[in-house]
Design a protein around this motif. Structure first.
Motif, PDB file in Angstrom:
ATOM      1  N   ASP A   1       4.758   6.718   8.386  1.00 10.63           N
ATOM      2  CA  ASP A   1       3.435   6.642   7.764  1.00 10.63           C
ATOM      3  C   ASP A   1       2.976   5.197   7.630  1.00 10.63           C
ATOM      4  OD1 ASP A   1       3.417   9.367   7.597  1.00 10.63           O
ATOM      5  OD2 ASP A   1       3.784   9.462   5.433  1.00 10.63           O
ATOM      6  N   ALA A   2       3.918   4.311   7.266  1.00 11.10           N
ATOM      7  CA  ALA A   2       3.552   2.902   7.119  1.00 11.10           C
ATOM      8  C   ALA A   2       3.112   2.309   8.447  1.00 11.10           C
ATOM      9  CB  ALA A   2       4.731   2.116   6.542  1.00 11.10           C
ATOM     10  N   THR A  34      -0.420   3.933   9.395  1.00 13.66           N
ATOM     11  CA  THR A  34      -1.577   3.611   8.554  1.00 13.66           C
ATOM     12  C   THR A  34      -1.717   2.127   8.277  1.00 13.66           C
ATOM     13  OG1 THR A  34      -0.329   3.886   6.484  1.00 13.66           O
ATOM     14  CG2 THR A  34      -1.350   5.856   7.423  1.00 13.66           C
ATOM     15  N   GLY A  35      -0.644   1.356   8.458  1.00 13.42           N
ATOM     16  CA  GLY A  35      -0.676  -0.057   8.114  1.00 13.42           C
ATOM     17  C   GLY A  35      -0.627  -0.303   6.626  1.00 13.42           C
ATOM     18  N   SER A  36      -0.334   0.728   5.841  1.00 15.48           N
ATOM     19  CA  SER A  36      -0.263   0.611   4.386  1.00 15.48           C
ATOM     20  C   SER A  36       1.065   1.176   3.918  1.00 15.48           C
ATOM     21  CB  SER A  36      -1.420   1.383   3.735  1.00 15.48           C
ATOM     22  OG  SER A  36      -1.314   1.365   2.328  1.00 15.48           O
ATOM     23  N   TRP A  37       1.757   0.419   3.061  1.00 12.95           N
ATOM     24  CA  TRP A  37       3.086   0.808   2.614  1.00 12.95           C
ATOM     25  C   TRP A  37       3.011   1.186   1.135  1.00 12.95           C
ATOM     26  CZ3 TRP A  37       7.021  -1.865   6.039  1.00 12.95           C
ATOM     27  CH2 TRP A  37       8.178  -1.075   6.169  1.00 12.95           C
ATOM     28  N   GLN A  38       2.714   2.446   0.865  1.00 13.16           N
ATOM     29  CA  GLN A  38       2.478   2.878  -0.507  1.00 13.16           C
ATOM     30  C   GLN A  38       3.654   3.589  -1.171  1.00 13.16           C
ATOM     31  OE1 GLN A  38      -0.263   2.141  -2.295  1.00 13.16           O
ATOM     32  NE2 GLN A  38      -0.924   0.933  -0.530  1.00 13.16           N
ATOM     33  N   GLN A  39       4.711   3.885  -0.398  1.00 17.67           N
ATOM     34  CA  GLN A  39       5.843   4.655  -0.931  1.00 17.67           C
ATOM     35  C   GLN A  39       5.365   5.962  -1.562  1.00 17.67           C
ATOM     36  OE1 GLN A  39       7.974   3.149   0.927  1.00 17.67           O
ATOM     37  NE2 GLN A  39       9.606   3.207  -0.580  1.00 17.67           N
ATOM     38  N   SER A  58       4.413  10.207  -5.524  1.00 19.52           N
ATOM     39  CA  SER A  58       4.825   8.808  -5.596  1.00 19.52           C
ATOM     40  C   SER A  58       6.345   8.737  -5.718  1.00 19.52           C
ATOM     41  CB  SER A  58       4.175   8.132  -6.804  1.00 19.52           C
ATOM     42  OG  SER A  58       4.691   6.834  -6.990  1.00 19.52           O
ATOM     43  N   ARG A  67      10.875  -0.532  -1.048  1.00 17.06           N
ATOM     44  CA  ARG A  67      10.516  -0.551   0.371  1.00 17.06           C
ATOM     45  C   ARG A  67      11.516  -1.356   1.200  1.00 17.06           C
ATOM     46  NH1 ARG A  67       6.224  -1.348  -2.941  1.00 17.06           N
ATOM     47  NH2 ARG A  67       4.345  -0.062  -2.682  1.00 17.06           N
ATOM     48  N   ASP A 124       7.952  -6.774  -2.931  1.00 18.31           N
ATOM     49  CA  ASP A 124       7.950  -5.308  -2.974  1.00 18.31           C
ATOM     50  C   ASP A 124       7.501  -4.844  -4.364  1.00 18.31           C
ATOM     51  OD1 ASP A 124       8.447  -2.622  -2.526  1.00 18.31           O
ATOM     52  OD2 ASP A 124      10.595  -2.789  -2.960  1.00 18.31           O
ATOM     53  N   ASN A 148       4.340   0.528  -7.253  1.00 20.38           N
ATOM     54  CA  ASN A 148       3.087   1.165  -6.859  1.00 20.38           C
ATOM     55  C   ASN A 148       1.977   0.910  -7.866  1.00 20.38           C
ATOM     56  OD1 ASN A 148       4.040   2.236  -4.461  1.00 20.38           O
ATOM     57  ND2 ASN A 148       4.714   4.138  -5.398  1.00 20.38           N
TER      58      ASN A 148
END
Length: 604
Positions: A78-79, A82-87, A99, A104, A275, A278
């Motif tokens: 997913d990261a 999407t280029g986004s690392w939201q965990q 969540s 990360r 890191d 969230n």
């Protein structure tokens, strides 16, 4: 006995053992260039490949053994997409997202290798190859760390082979270091082993004192960055360094505690910035690295500076001052962050907690003698080793203090291992080091053959006990991969066992109701409502509330009930597995070999 060996056993010169061993030639090839040494090394390497890599079952690189590994694979994909690392598991919890409290950093470690392999294997293939090899590589790194930790204390160098041999036969380490284990669970024992070994070097003459204390703090901080599970072991290192200040109260000993806390603070602060939680940098999250844990370092540093300025006569008064400083630091910390006293996820309902923790084998005690030997054998051996060393240290006050503390630490490792299987790797790692040292000492006393037989028996016993115990409790499980074709283009919510949800998220585009993580307690509550429904009408209401369109049932193992429905009469879903379907539910697919049944809700 040679003059050197006499010095090794002379308790009136407490640092002679470490001084001599530090100067010794510890090079492996120089000490083991013999046919027997190479044969033993070949056996260890072969065992590593066959047992850790589980080679016949990993050639496809499409089998991860647990939901956590699948979840990390999903997060990494997913990261990258999407280029986004939201965990966040965005398709879990009926599409509302779950969540996660994980760092990360594990995925960040894997990322360069995924990017390197992606042009050749594709994104999914690269992630699965890295995920498959992550555990074995980490296992090898832990073994190397334990080798380094044991090396200064092993006089008979061939005994060092017991380190990799015992590690590869330790079920507690194999459970997290086998092929496909994509997680942080062996990173913490690795960091703890290196940190505590540096702490030992700091309080002895085996290496530079100041540097060793700082390195201990750096490794404590690194472990805490991956998981706050490391924090108790970091505090053990801090306390061990502080205890070295008790016998003589010198300023240098207090300075070592300062160095350790500085190293800890630097790494935790850097990881906190790299890191962040969230909820943002200032959010207080008890279950992962966040502001309270970053500020713990400066608080302990202030306590260490206070100790450095205290010049009390007598070890008893210094002990009282040390305990007072520790208690005061703890009280101030909890007062500043009262959320810490509430524990992890206090808002989670009791029934959800029971499902998460009670249904997880990691959080079960070692309830049988075989499991105690298999997973607690290393802890028993470590406790035995430090207890024997303590008995020999009666004439040396400083050494007695430190060995008393080491014995207490070993007893603590064994106790938490017995209470929760999850903590067995720490005791196993301590046992690996203790075995090599004991084999070396035994060889000096009774000769080569008895030492080799003794070490081999102790190394093999845990694995034998684990295999025997597994043979008595072998169960089958469902093959979720078989459902991938059925749900290839699915976009709606599928209710599936929470342990299978992460793999379904990886293999399909479907949404799931719940995954086995405490922050997703709302999804788990919806899953429990549907699973525990006794009537078809109640089950339908629960499924509709969770926005479910399809139900993927696992019929294996046969005639076995899930723990969370064991207190109920037959539930609606249990009847569905036997083919007793209501009119609004119809069967789409069934695979007896995979143990799967796919059902669909009929439209109104």
């Amino acid at each position: 006995m040679t003059n050197q060996n006499k010095r090794l056993g002379d308790s009136s010169r407490p640092n002679q053992t470490l001084q001599w061993l530090n100067r010794a030639n510890l090079d492996f090839p120089a000490r083991m260039r013999s046919p027997a040494g190479y044969v033993l090394l070949a056996i260890v390497v072969a065992s590593y490949v066959l047992i850790v890599f589980n080679w016949p079952n990993t050639l496809t690189f499409d089998k991860l053994p647990d939901p956590d590994s699948w979840t990390r694979a999903v997060l990494l994909r997913d990261a990258l997409e999407t280029g986004s690392w939201q965990q966040i598991l965005g398709r879990d919890s009926s599409g509302y997202g779950t969540s996660l409290h994980w760092t990360r950093l594990v995925e960040i470690l894997a990322l360069p290798f995924v990017l390197l392999l992606e042009p050749f294997l594709g994104r999914d293939g690269a992630i699965l190859v890295v995920a498959t090899l992550f555990g074995p590589v980490l296992f090898g790194s832990l073994t190397a760390a334990l080798w380094w930790a044991a090396r200064p204390f092993v006089g008979w160098k061939p005994a060092m082979l017991f380190v990799p041999a015992a590690a590869v036969m330790a079920p507690a380490l194999l459970a997290y270091g086998g092929a496909g284990r994509f997680g942080h669970h062996l990173i913490i024992p690795l960091c703890a082993a290196v940190a505590l070994a540096h702490a030992v070097r700091a309080v002895s003459d085996c290496g530079g004192r100041a540097n060793s204390a700082i390195y201990a703090g750096l490794w404590c901080g690194a472990g805490t960055a991956f998981s706050v599970e490391m924090l108790p072991f970091a505090l053990l290192a801090f306390a061990g360094l502080a205890l070295s200040w008790l016998p003589d109260g010198n300023e240098a000993a207090a300075g070592r505690v300062e160095g350790c806390t500085v190293g800890f603070t630097v790494i935790t602060a850097a990881a906190w910035l790299l890191d962040p939680p969230n909820g943002g940098l200032l959010s207080i999250e008890v279950d992962r690295l966040s502001l309270p844990y970053v500020l713990l370092g400066p608080l302990l540093l202030a306590a260490a500076k206070a100790l450095r300025r205290v010049n009390l006569p007598g070890a008893g008064r210094r002990l009282a001052a040390l305990l007072g400083a520790g208690v005061l630091a703890g009280v101030l910390w909890l007062a500043a962050f009262p959320e810490l006293a509430q524990g992890i996820a206090p808002e989670t309902p009791i029934e959800v907690q029971r499902l998460i923790w009670g249904n997880n084998v990691e959080f079960r005690p070692l309830a049988t003698p075989l499991r105690l030997i298999a997973f607690g054998g290393g802890g028993i051996l470590a406790l035995l080793f430090f207890s024997l060393e303590l008995l020999k240290a009666q004439g040396d006050w400083r050494r007695f203090w430190l060995l008393s503390y080491a014995t207490l630490c070993a007893a603590t490792l064994l106790a938490i291992c017995i209470i929760h299987l999850r903590f067995a790797p720490y005791a196993a790692a301590a046992g690996v080091v203790a075995l090599a040292i004991l084999a070396s000492r035994l060889r000096e006393r009774v000769g080569l053959l008895p030492a080799g037989v003794f070490g081999t028996i102790l190394a093999v016993a845990p694995l034998y006990a684990a295999v025997t115990d597994a043979g008595n409790a072998r169960i089958s499980s469902c093959n979720v991969a078989a459902a991938a074709g059925w749900l290839k283009d699915e976009r709606d919510v599928v209710l599936v066992d929470i342990d299978f949800a992460p793999e379904l998220l990886w293999r399909t585009s479907a949404m799931t109701v719940a995954a086995p993580y405490h922050r997703g307690y709302k999804g788990i509550a919806r899953y429990l409502r549907a699973s525990r429904a006794l009537t078809d009408d109640d089950a339908r209401a629960a499924l509709e509330a969770a926005r479910v369109k399809r139900v993927l049932l696992c019929a294996l193992p046969a005639n076995t009930r899930a723990p969370y429905v064991a207190d109920l009469p037959k539930t609606a879903m249990e009847r569905w597995k036997r083919g007793q379907l209501p009119g609004w539910l119809h069967k789409d697919y069934e695979d007896d070999a995979a143990g799967l049944i796919l059902l669909s809700l009929s439209p109104e």
